[in-house]
Design an enzyme around this catalytic site. Structure first.
Site, PDB file in Angstrom:
ATOM      1  N   ARG A 183       0.827  -1.218   0.000  1.00 36.17           N
ATOM      2  CA  ARG A 183       0.000   0.000   0.000  1.00 36.17           C
ATOM      3  C   ARG A 183       0.857   1.261   0.000  1.00 36.17           C
ATOM      4  O   ARG A 183       2.002   1.236   0.470  1.00 36.17           O
ATOM      5  CB  ARG A 183      -0.938  -0.037   1.218  1.00 36.17           C
ATOM      6  CG  ARG A 183      -2.000  -1.109   1.069  1.00 36.17           C
ATOM      7  CD  ARG A 183      -2.632  -1.459   2.377  1.00 36.17           C
ATOM      8  NE  ARG A 183      -1.675  -2.137   3.258  1.00 36.17           N
ATOM      9  CZ  ARG A 183      -1.993  -3.051   4.161  1.00 36.17           C
ATOM     10  NH1 ARG A 183      -3.247  -3.420   4.318  1.00 36.17           N
ATOM     11  NH2 ARG A 183      -1.065  -3.597   4.928  1.00 36.17           N
ATOM     12  N   ASP A 184       0.227   2.324  -0.516  1.00 35.12           N
ATOM     13  CA  ASP A 184       0.902   3.625  -0.566  1.00 35.12           C
ATOM     14  C   ASP A 184       0.767   4.278   0.810  1.00 35.12           C
ATOM     15  O   ASP A 184       0.041   5.243   0.995  1.00 35.12           O
ATOM     16  CB  ASP A 184       0.248   4.478  -1.659  1.00 35.12           C
ATOM     17  CG  ASP A 184       0.946   5.808  -1.856  1.00 35.12           C
ATOM     18  OD1 ASP A 184       2.109   5.954  -1.425  1.00 35.12           O
ATOM     19  OD2 ASP A 184       0.324   6.723  -2.436  1.00 35.12           O
ATOM     20  N   ALA A 185       1.451   3.670   1.773  1.00 32.09           N
ATOM     21  CA  ALA A 185       1.367   4.131   3.164  1.00 32.09           C
ATOM     22  C   ALA A 185       2.744   3.993   3.802  1.00 32.09           C
ATOM     23  O   ALA A 185       2.871   3.620   4.962  1.00 32.09           O
ATOM     24  CB  ALA A 185       0.336   3.301   3.920  1.00 32.09           C
TER      25      ALA A 185
END
Ligand code: SPV
Ligand code: MG
Length: 305
Positions: free
Chosen positions: A63-65
């Site tokens: 994820r883009d986290a």
């Protein structure tokens, strides 16, 4: 085809990005997430690539986290920059930590061949701008100091640091976005990016009119993509980034071909288009290796008489 090593050519790439930002005309960048997509995007005519955190995360299956580490980003940047002869602007998220981590990360991106980095005024770990409503912003002073630290520590004078404000994403008014952009300009940023997830570009266009080109302005029209390019041009935007479209094209194409091959138990006569093998070899420059072998390779064995 020659071997293209932009990482060995950092100064010319930073100069090229600087020229794009300061040309007084609207330019476009498209996202690329690996060496292959970088070459395809360059070949299509784009003069600048965006190494998107969202895309690099997605193609890594995370994820883009900030699930990708900053060393992952540096490694992936090197593959992208190494594949092309156009500048690569890297999505540096928040800088992956405080000013100290950020300046080390930025320096490593330079060594990896990036022409610039975009740092955003969110908190680490970041949340993708299109996900949820928790988009707390960094303190303006602290983020400005991070920009100053990165500018002071960069190795190549032309390397561009784009300061991105997420004020509109956080639901704050235009005035806050403008005030933040001005603080980042004063801190030494080379350009400002203002991001929005509104379905229309009204806020972005207002921002650009008020901003009056105090520094080059960068946008990423993902949700307000109905807006014609002419509207961006008319308010003096320097760079519009199509932020995730190579990754999404790849996802759709791989999904389609995987289902078709699974269903048909064959790869023969697929409806899904595939690149021919010779097209792949051409893209990756096998001809250069052929030529190089002729010059540098082992001499052909002489047949015994
Ligand atoms: C990215 O491409 O990772 C970006 C742009 O930061 S966006 O996903 O539009 O926030
Ligand atoms: Mg991002």
């Amino acid at each position: 085809m020659t071997l293209q090593r932009s990482s060995a050519n950092g100064a010319s790439m930073t100069g090229a990005l600087r020229r794009i930002l300061h040309s007084g005309e609207l330019h476009f960048a498209l996202e690329a997430h690996d060496g292959m997509s970088a070459r395809i995007v360059e070949r299509a005519g784009f003069g600048c690539l965006w190494a998107s955190g969202f895309a690099l995360s997605t193609v890594s299956g995370v994820r883009d986290a900030n699930e990708l580490s900053w060393t992952d980003i540096v490694r992936m940047t090197e593959a992208i920059a190494d594949a092309v002869a156009v500048p690569v602007l890297v999505d540096g998220d928040t800088g992956h930590g405080d000013f100290n981590i950020a300046r080390r990360f930025v320096r490593k991106l330079e060594l990896a061949g990036a022409a610039g980095v975009c740092l955003e005024d969110k908190l680490f770990p970041k949340t993708n701008s299109f996900v949820g409503d928790d988009h707390a912003l960094a303190d303006v002073e602290e983020f400005s100091a991070k920009i100053r630290a990165c500018k002071a520590n960069q190795a190549t004078p032309g390397f561009c640091i784009v300061a991105r404000t997420e004020a509109l994403i956080a639901g704050l008014p235009l005035e806050e976005a403008l005030a933040r952009a001005e603080a980042y300009r004063a801190a030494g940023a080379d350009a400002v990016m203002v991001h929005s997830r509104a379905p229309v570009a009204d806020d972005i266009l207002c921002f650009a009119r008020e901003w009056q080109q105090r520094l080059p302005l960068v946008i990423s029209p993902t949700t307000y993509c109905d807006t014609p390019a002419e509207a961006f041009r008319s308010v003096g935007i320097s760079l519009a980034i199509w932020g995730n479209h190579a990754m999404r094209a790849a996802a759709a194409a791989i999904d389609r071909v995987a289902r078709e091959i699974h269903r048909r138990e064959s790869v023969n006569d697929l409806d899904t288009p595939l690149a021919r093998l010779d097209e792949v070899f051409d893209l990756i420059g096998y001809d250069e290796l052929e030529d190089a072998r002729a010059s540098y390779g082992r001499p052909a064995e002489v047949a015994p008489s």
